[in-house]
Design a protein around this motif. Structure first.
Motif, PDB file in Angstrom:
ATOM      1  N   MET A 243      69.201  -8.376  88.620  1.00  0.00           N
ATOM      2  CA  MET A 243      68.358  -9.453  88.068  1.00  0.00           C
ATOM      3  C   MET A 243      67.449 -10.017  89.163  1.00  0.00           C
ATOM      4  SD  MET A 243      69.514 -12.547  85.612  1.00  0.00           S
ATOM      5  CE  MET A 243      70.750 -13.365  86.585  1.00  0.00           C
ATOM      6  N   ILE A 244      67.998 -10.249  90.353  1.00  0.00           N
ATOM      7  CA  ILE A 244      67.180 -10.836  91.420  1.00  0.00           C
ATOM      8  C   ILE A 244      66.474  -9.739  92.226  1.00  0.00           C
ATOM      9  CG2 ILE A 244      69.084 -11.144  93.112  1.00  0.00           C
ATOM     10  CD1 ILE A 244      66.037 -13.470  92.523  1.00  0.00           C
ATOM     11  N   VAL A 245      67.116  -8.569  92.340  1.00  0.00           N
ATOM     12  CA  VAL A 245      66.466  -7.476  93.091  1.00  0.00           C
ATOM     13  C   VAL A 245      65.155  -7.086  92.391  1.00  0.00           C
ATOM     14  CG1 VAL A 245      66.681  -5.084  93.878  1.00  0.00           C
ATOM     15  CG2 VAL A 245      68.621  -6.625  94.056  1.00  0.00           C
ATOM     16  N   SER A 246      65.159  -7.077  91.060  1.00  0.00           N
ATOM     17  CA  SER A 246      63.928  -6.714  90.340  1.00  0.00           C
ATOM     18  C   SER A 246      62.813  -7.693  90.651  1.00  0.00           C
ATOM     19  CB  SER A 246      64.166  -6.723  88.825  1.00  0.00           C
ATOM     20  OG  SER A 246      65.322  -6.034  88.510  1.00  0.00           O
ATOM     21  N   ALA A 247      63.164  -8.975  90.808  1.00  0.00           N
ATOM     22  CA  ALA A 247      62.128  -9.975  91.139  1.00  0.00           C
ATOM     23  C   ALA A 247      61.662  -9.793  92.578  1.00  0.00           C
ATOM     24  CB  ALA A 247      62.690 -11.381  90.929  1.00  0.00           C
ATOM     25  N   VAL A 248      62.610  -9.537  93.482  1.00  0.00           N
ATOM     26  CA  VAL A 248      62.234  -9.361  94.900  1.00  0.00           C
ATOM     27  C   VAL A 248      61.350  -8.115  95.055  1.00  0.00           C
ATOM     28  CG1 VAL A 248      63.138  -8.839  97.211  1.00  0.00           C
ATOM     29  CG2 VAL A 248      64.256 -10.591  95.794  1.00  0.00           C
ATOM     30  N   ASN A 249      61.704  -7.048  94.325  1.00  0.00           N
ATOM     31  CA  ASN A 249      60.968  -5.787  94.497  1.00  0.00           C
ATOM     32  C   ASN A 249      59.482  -5.896  94.146  1.00  0.00           C
ATOM     33  OD1 ASN A 249      63.056  -4.389  95.559  1.00  0.00           O
ATOM     34  ND2 ASN A 249      63.714  -3.445  93.623  1.00  0.00           N
ATOM     35  N   VAL A 250      59.127  -6.780  93.217  1.00  0.00           N
ATOM     36  CA  VAL A 250      57.699  -6.888  92.858  1.00  0.00           C
ATOM     37  C   VAL A 250      57.016  -8.066  93.550  1.00  0.00           C
ATOM     38  CG1 VAL A 250      57.994  -5.752  90.619  1.00  0.00           C
ATOM     39  CG2 VAL A 250      58.184  -8.257  90.772  1.00  0.00           C
ATOM     40  N   THR A 251      57.757  -8.764  94.406  1.00  0.00           N
ATOM     41  CA  THR A 251      57.162  -9.919  95.095  1.00  0.00           C
ATOM     42  C   THR A 251      56.091  -9.439  96.073  1.00  0.00           C
ATOM     43  OG1 THR A 251      59.235 -11.125  94.916  1.00  0.00           O
ATOM     44  CG2 THR A 251      57.677 -11.900  96.585  1.00  0.00           C
TER      45      THR A 251
ATOM     46  N   PRO B 164      54.003 -14.535 108.559  1.00  0.00           N
ATOM     47  CA  PRO B 164      54.240 -13.619 107.430  1.00  0.00           C
ATOM     48  C   PRO B 164      55.540 -12.834 107.603  1.00  0.00           C
ATOM     49  CG  PRO B 164      52.109 -13.205 108.475  1.00  0.00           C
ATOM     50  CD  PRO B 164      52.854 -14.153 109.362  1.00  0.00           C
ATOM     51  N   GLY B 165      56.231 -12.572 106.506  1.00  0.00           N
ATOM     52  CA  GLY B 165      57.467 -11.791 106.541  1.00  0.00           C
ATOM     53  C   GLY B 165      57.198 -10.357 106.081  1.00  0.00           C
ATOM     54  N   ASP B 166      58.107  -9.458 106.411  1.00  0.00           N
ATOM     55  CA  ASP B 166      57.950  -8.049 106.049  1.00  0.00           C
ATOM     56  C   ASP B 166      58.753  -7.797 104.761  1.00  0.00           C
ATOM     57  OD1 ASP B 166      58.154  -5.330 105.788  1.00  0.00           O
ATOM     58  OD2 ASP B 166      58.472  -4.951 107.931  1.00  0.00           O
ATOM     59  N   MET B 167      58.048  -7.581 103.638  1.00  0.00           N
ATOM     60  CA  MET B 167      58.741  -7.400 102.355  1.00  0.00           C
ATOM     61  C   MET B 167      59.645  -6.166 102.353  1.00  0.00           C
ATOM     62  SD  MET B 167      58.620  -9.792 100.172  1.00  0.00           S
ATOM     63  CE  MET B 167      59.523  -8.856  98.961  1.00  0.00           C
ATOM     64  N   ASN B 168      59.308  -5.160 103.186  1.00  0.00           N
ATOM     65  CA  ASN B 168      60.191  -3.979 103.236  1.00  0.00           C
ATOM     66  C   ASN B 168      61.557  -4.344 103.797  1.00  0.00           C
ATOM     67  OD1 ASN B 168      58.372  -2.214 102.137  1.00  0.00           O
ATOM     68  ND2 ASN B 168      57.370  -1.878 104.119  1.00  0.00           N
ATOM     69  N   LYS B 169      61.550  -5.242 104.806  1.00  0.00           N
ATOM     70  CA  LYS B 169      62.841  -5.681 105.378  1.00  0.00           C
ATOM     71  C   LYS B 169      63.634  -6.466 104.330  1.00  0.00           C
ATOM     72  CE  LYS B 169      61.735  -6.048 110.290  1.00  0.00           C
ATOM     73  NZ  LYS B 169      61.426  -6.978 111.374  1.00  0.00           N
ATOM     74  N   VAL B 170      62.935  -7.288 103.557  1.00  0.00           N
ATOM     75  CA  VAL B 170      63.633  -8.086 102.534  1.00  0.00           C
ATOM     76  C   VAL B 170      64.258  -7.157 101.501  1.00  0.00           C
ATOM     77  CG1 VAL B 170      63.417  -9.942 100.850  1.00  0.00           C
ATOM     78  CG2 VAL B 170      61.891  -9.896 102.812  1.00  0.00           C
ATOM     79  N   ARG B 171      63.476  -6.169 101.034  1.00  0.00           N
ATOM     80  CA  ARG B 171      63.982  -5.248  99.999  1.00  0.00           C
ATOM     81  C   ARG B 171      65.196  -4.490 100.512  1.00  0.00           C
ATOM     82  NH1 ARG B 171      58.114  -4.204  99.443  1.00  0.00           N
ATOM     83  NH2 ARG B 171      57.466  -5.784  97.953  1.00  0.00           N
ATOM     84  N   GLU B 172      65.169  -4.132 101.778  1.00  0.00           N
ATOM     85  CA  GLU B 172      66.297  -3.414 102.373  1.00  0.00           C
ATOM     86  C   GLU B 172      67.543  -4.328 102.397  1.00  0.00           C
ATOM     87  OE1 GLU B 172      66.560  -0.329 103.100  1.00  0.00           O
ATOM     88  OE2 GLU B 172      68.523  -0.474 104.097  1.00  0.00           O
TER      89      GLU B 172
ATOM     90  N   ALA C 119      67.558 -17.159 109.584  1.00  0.00           N
ATOM     91  CA  ALA C 119      66.155 -17.317 109.216  1.00  0.00           C
ATOM     92  C   ALA C 119      66.053 -17.197 107.702  1.00  0.00           C
ATOM     93  CB  ALA C 119      65.310 -16.231 109.890  1.00  0.00           C
ATOM     94  N   CYS C 120      64.927 -17.647 107.160  1.00  0.00           N
ATOM     95  CA  CYS C 120      64.702 -17.519 105.715  1.00  0.00           C
ATOM     96  C   CYS C 120      63.457 -16.680 105.472  1.00  0.00           C
ATOM     97  CB  CYS C 120      64.383 -18.873 105.073  1.00  0.00           C
ATOM     98  SG  CYS C 120      65.683 -20.055 105.058  1.00  0.00           S
ATOM     99  N   TYR C 121      63.546 -15.752 104.544  1.00  0.00           N
ATOM    100  CA  TYR C 121      62.325 -15.191 103.953  1.00  0.00           C
ATOM    101  C   TYR C 121      62.039 -16.051 102.728  1.00  0.00           C
ATOM    102  CZ  TYR C 121      62.855 -11.006 106.846  1.00  0.00           C
ATOM    103  OH  TYR C 121      62.948 -10.140 107.899  1.00  0.00           O
ATOM    104  N   ARG C 122      60.791 -16.527 102.593  1.00  0.00           N
ATOM    105  CA  ARG C 122      60.472 -17.466 101.505  1.00  0.00           C
ATOM    106  C   ARG C 122      59.278 -16.937 100.721  1.00  0.00           C
ATOM    107  NH1 ARG C 122      62.317 -22.995 103.788  1.00  0.00           N
ATOM    108  NH2 ARG C 122      61.648 -23.709 101.753  1.00  0.00           N
TER     109      ARG C 122
END
Ligand SMILES: Cc1cc2nc3c(=O)[nH]c(=O)nc-3n(C[C@H](O)[C@H](O)[C@H](O)COP(=O)(O)OP(=O)(O)OC[C@H]3O[C@@H](n4cnc5c(N)ncnc54)[C@H](O)[C@@H]3O)c2cc1C
Length: 431
Positions: free
Chosen positions: A240-248, A224-232, A158-161
């Motif tokens: 570099m990319i984690v910082s962008a994901v964390n504030v998404t 809708p996706g769960d941003m907590n799951k993505v961050r985990e 699956a994709c989180y987008r």
């Protein structure tokens, strides 16, 4: 179709088009066709302007390979912006698009494949010489053509987008390299990869994280996706990319489903044809879904022109034969690159080198191809085969699971040239 002088009416079920989805790629193979149809500059303006993309290690961001973007997806832009450019051109040349807000009930609910005709939700029936079912991945026309409901299978991924304004990243020091100017980066790791791109020098920002997922949730562009799951999932990845994901702020959860290749793209009457995702959906890693749909449109229109509108069966049956093998290879390319990205770093520690070619996308062969030229070159040969099949009332299926994987045929070389002729392909299918 309009370009070749046909009169076209489009029935679209939704009331208004919105700027839905996020990034998709348009390759040179599609752009050369679109240019002939009066759509080029406006499309190129939309796309990301980075010359290259970088394929990076998931944990420390080290670049494993750099590749020209034109060898990968071509121009990457927002689906809604491309869609709007198409609609503007369609309005300019006067093609009728019957939307849900103009006329109630523009949803096609049934077909008469012999007339052929479509019946809309409000009961009105419209006849034509040919019906083209470009009705997407959940196609109803596909069921008519196959004669049964063809349910999607889980791809196991699956994709989180996420798509958002780049402003929220501008003050984050780690994000500077990916938000200052147009760029495309792909982080690859065991069983996961993340594709990131910008538009207009970081004004808009997109990331798509593909991960293992066997949950049985319907395919939807709105879940809708769960941003907590993505961050985990990415917590130990390159900062570099984690910082962008964390504030998404939010994301969508999009299940990637497979559909097996189908044995026919055309109904038994030969007058209803499938096109685009309805018969050849692609994985995101193929970066070719919209481009292959464009090629199919070019080939079908040209076949109709060559056959004449009084000979629709010849046109539709040549169309499916001309298209199937190429589309199949483009689809398999998407599986190949995903599997290489997800496996090549397994059991490999950070210090070890890998061959850049092992992680590069291998789409170059797709871009040199000119679908219209190929149709003209092969029309005589394939239309002779098809005419014989029509006369004998014995259409060879496009695909039969018993004939073995099409990958073995290796039909195109690295420059997009065919290696075998169509006769051999048809013979193999008949074995
Ligand atoms: C909402 C949405 C978002 C997407 N986002 C992305 C993305 O971010 N990235 C990406 O790579 N690809 C995306 N795609 C897929 C991409 O647009 C397609 O792969 C590509 O454009 C090929 O399109 P197509 O014309 O075959 O099908 P589609 O683009 O799916 O178009 C099919 C159309 O048919 C209409 N329709 C369906 N059934 C009926 C009916 N019974 N009667 C009348 N009309 C009907 C639908 O409303 C739709 O407009 C998205 C598709 C959709 C629908």
């Amino acid at each position: 179709m309009e370009h070749h002088g046909f009169h076209v009416t489009v029935f679209e079920k939704i009331k208004h088009f919105m700027r839905l989805g996020d990034s998709l790629g348009l390759g040179e193979n599609a752009l050369k066709l679109l240019k002939r149809w009066g759509l080029h500059e406006q499309l190129i303006r939309i796309g990301n302007r980075s010359p290259d993309m970088h394929i990076r290690r998931w944990d420390n961001g080290r670049v494993l390979a750099t590749q020209p973007l034109m060898d990968m997806a071509g121009y990457i832009g927002h689906r809604g912006d491309y869609h709007q450019a198409f609609l503007d051109r369609v309005a300019e040349v006067g093609i009728k698009v019957r939307m849900g807000h103009n006329v109630n009930g523009t949803k096609v609910v049934s077909f008469n494949e012999d007339k052929p005709s479509v019946t809309l939700e409000d009961g009105r029936e419209f006849e034509a010489d040919i019906i083209i079912g470009a009705d997407g991945i959940k196609s109803q026309t596909r069921e008519l053509v196959l004669g049964f409901a063809d349910k999607p299978k889980s791809s196991g991924y699956a994709c989180y987008r996420a798509y958002f304004k780049g402003d929220i990243l501008r003050d984050i020091p780690q994000c500077q390299p990916i938000v200052q100017r147009d760029c495309v980066n792909i982080w690859i790791g065991p069983d996961m990869h993340l594709v990131q791109n910008t538009l207009r020098d970081g004004e808009e920002f997109n990331w798509i994280l593909t991960h293992r997922d066997d949950e049985d949730i319907a395919e939807s562009w709105f879940q809708p996706g769960d941003m907590n799951k993505v961050r985990e999932l990415v917590k130990d990845w390159d900062p570099m990319i984690v910082s962008a994901v964390n504030v998404t702020p939010s994301c969508l959860d999009w299940k990637i489903c497979y559909r097996d290749p189908i044995s026919t793209w055309v109904s038994a009457s030969h007058k209803v044809a499938l096109l685009g995702d309805s018969c050849h959906a692609h994985l995101p890693t193929s970066a070719q879904g919209a481009s292959q749909a464009t090629e199919s449109a070019a080939v079908l229109a040209l076949c109709l022109k060559l056959a004449g509108k009084e000979n629709v069966p010849l046109a539709t049956r040549v169309y499916e034969k001309l298209r199937f093998e190429r589309v199949r290879q483009a689809q398999l390319n998407g599986e190949d690159v995903r599997d290489r990205w997800h496996s090549c770093l397994k059991d490999l520690d950070g210090g070890k080198e890998i061959d850049p070619d092992d992680v590069k996308m291998k789409n170059r062969w797709l871009y040199a191809f000119d679908a219209e030229k190929d149709t003209l070159a092969r029309w005589a040969e394939v239309s002779t085969i098809v005419q014989k099949e029509l006369d004998e009332n014995r259409i060879t299926p496009l695909f039969d699971s018993l004939t073995g994987p099409i990958r073995e045929l290796e039909l195109y070389d690295a420059f997009g040239n065919r290696k075998t002729d169509s006769t051999k392909y048809v013979q193999k299918q008949q074995q």
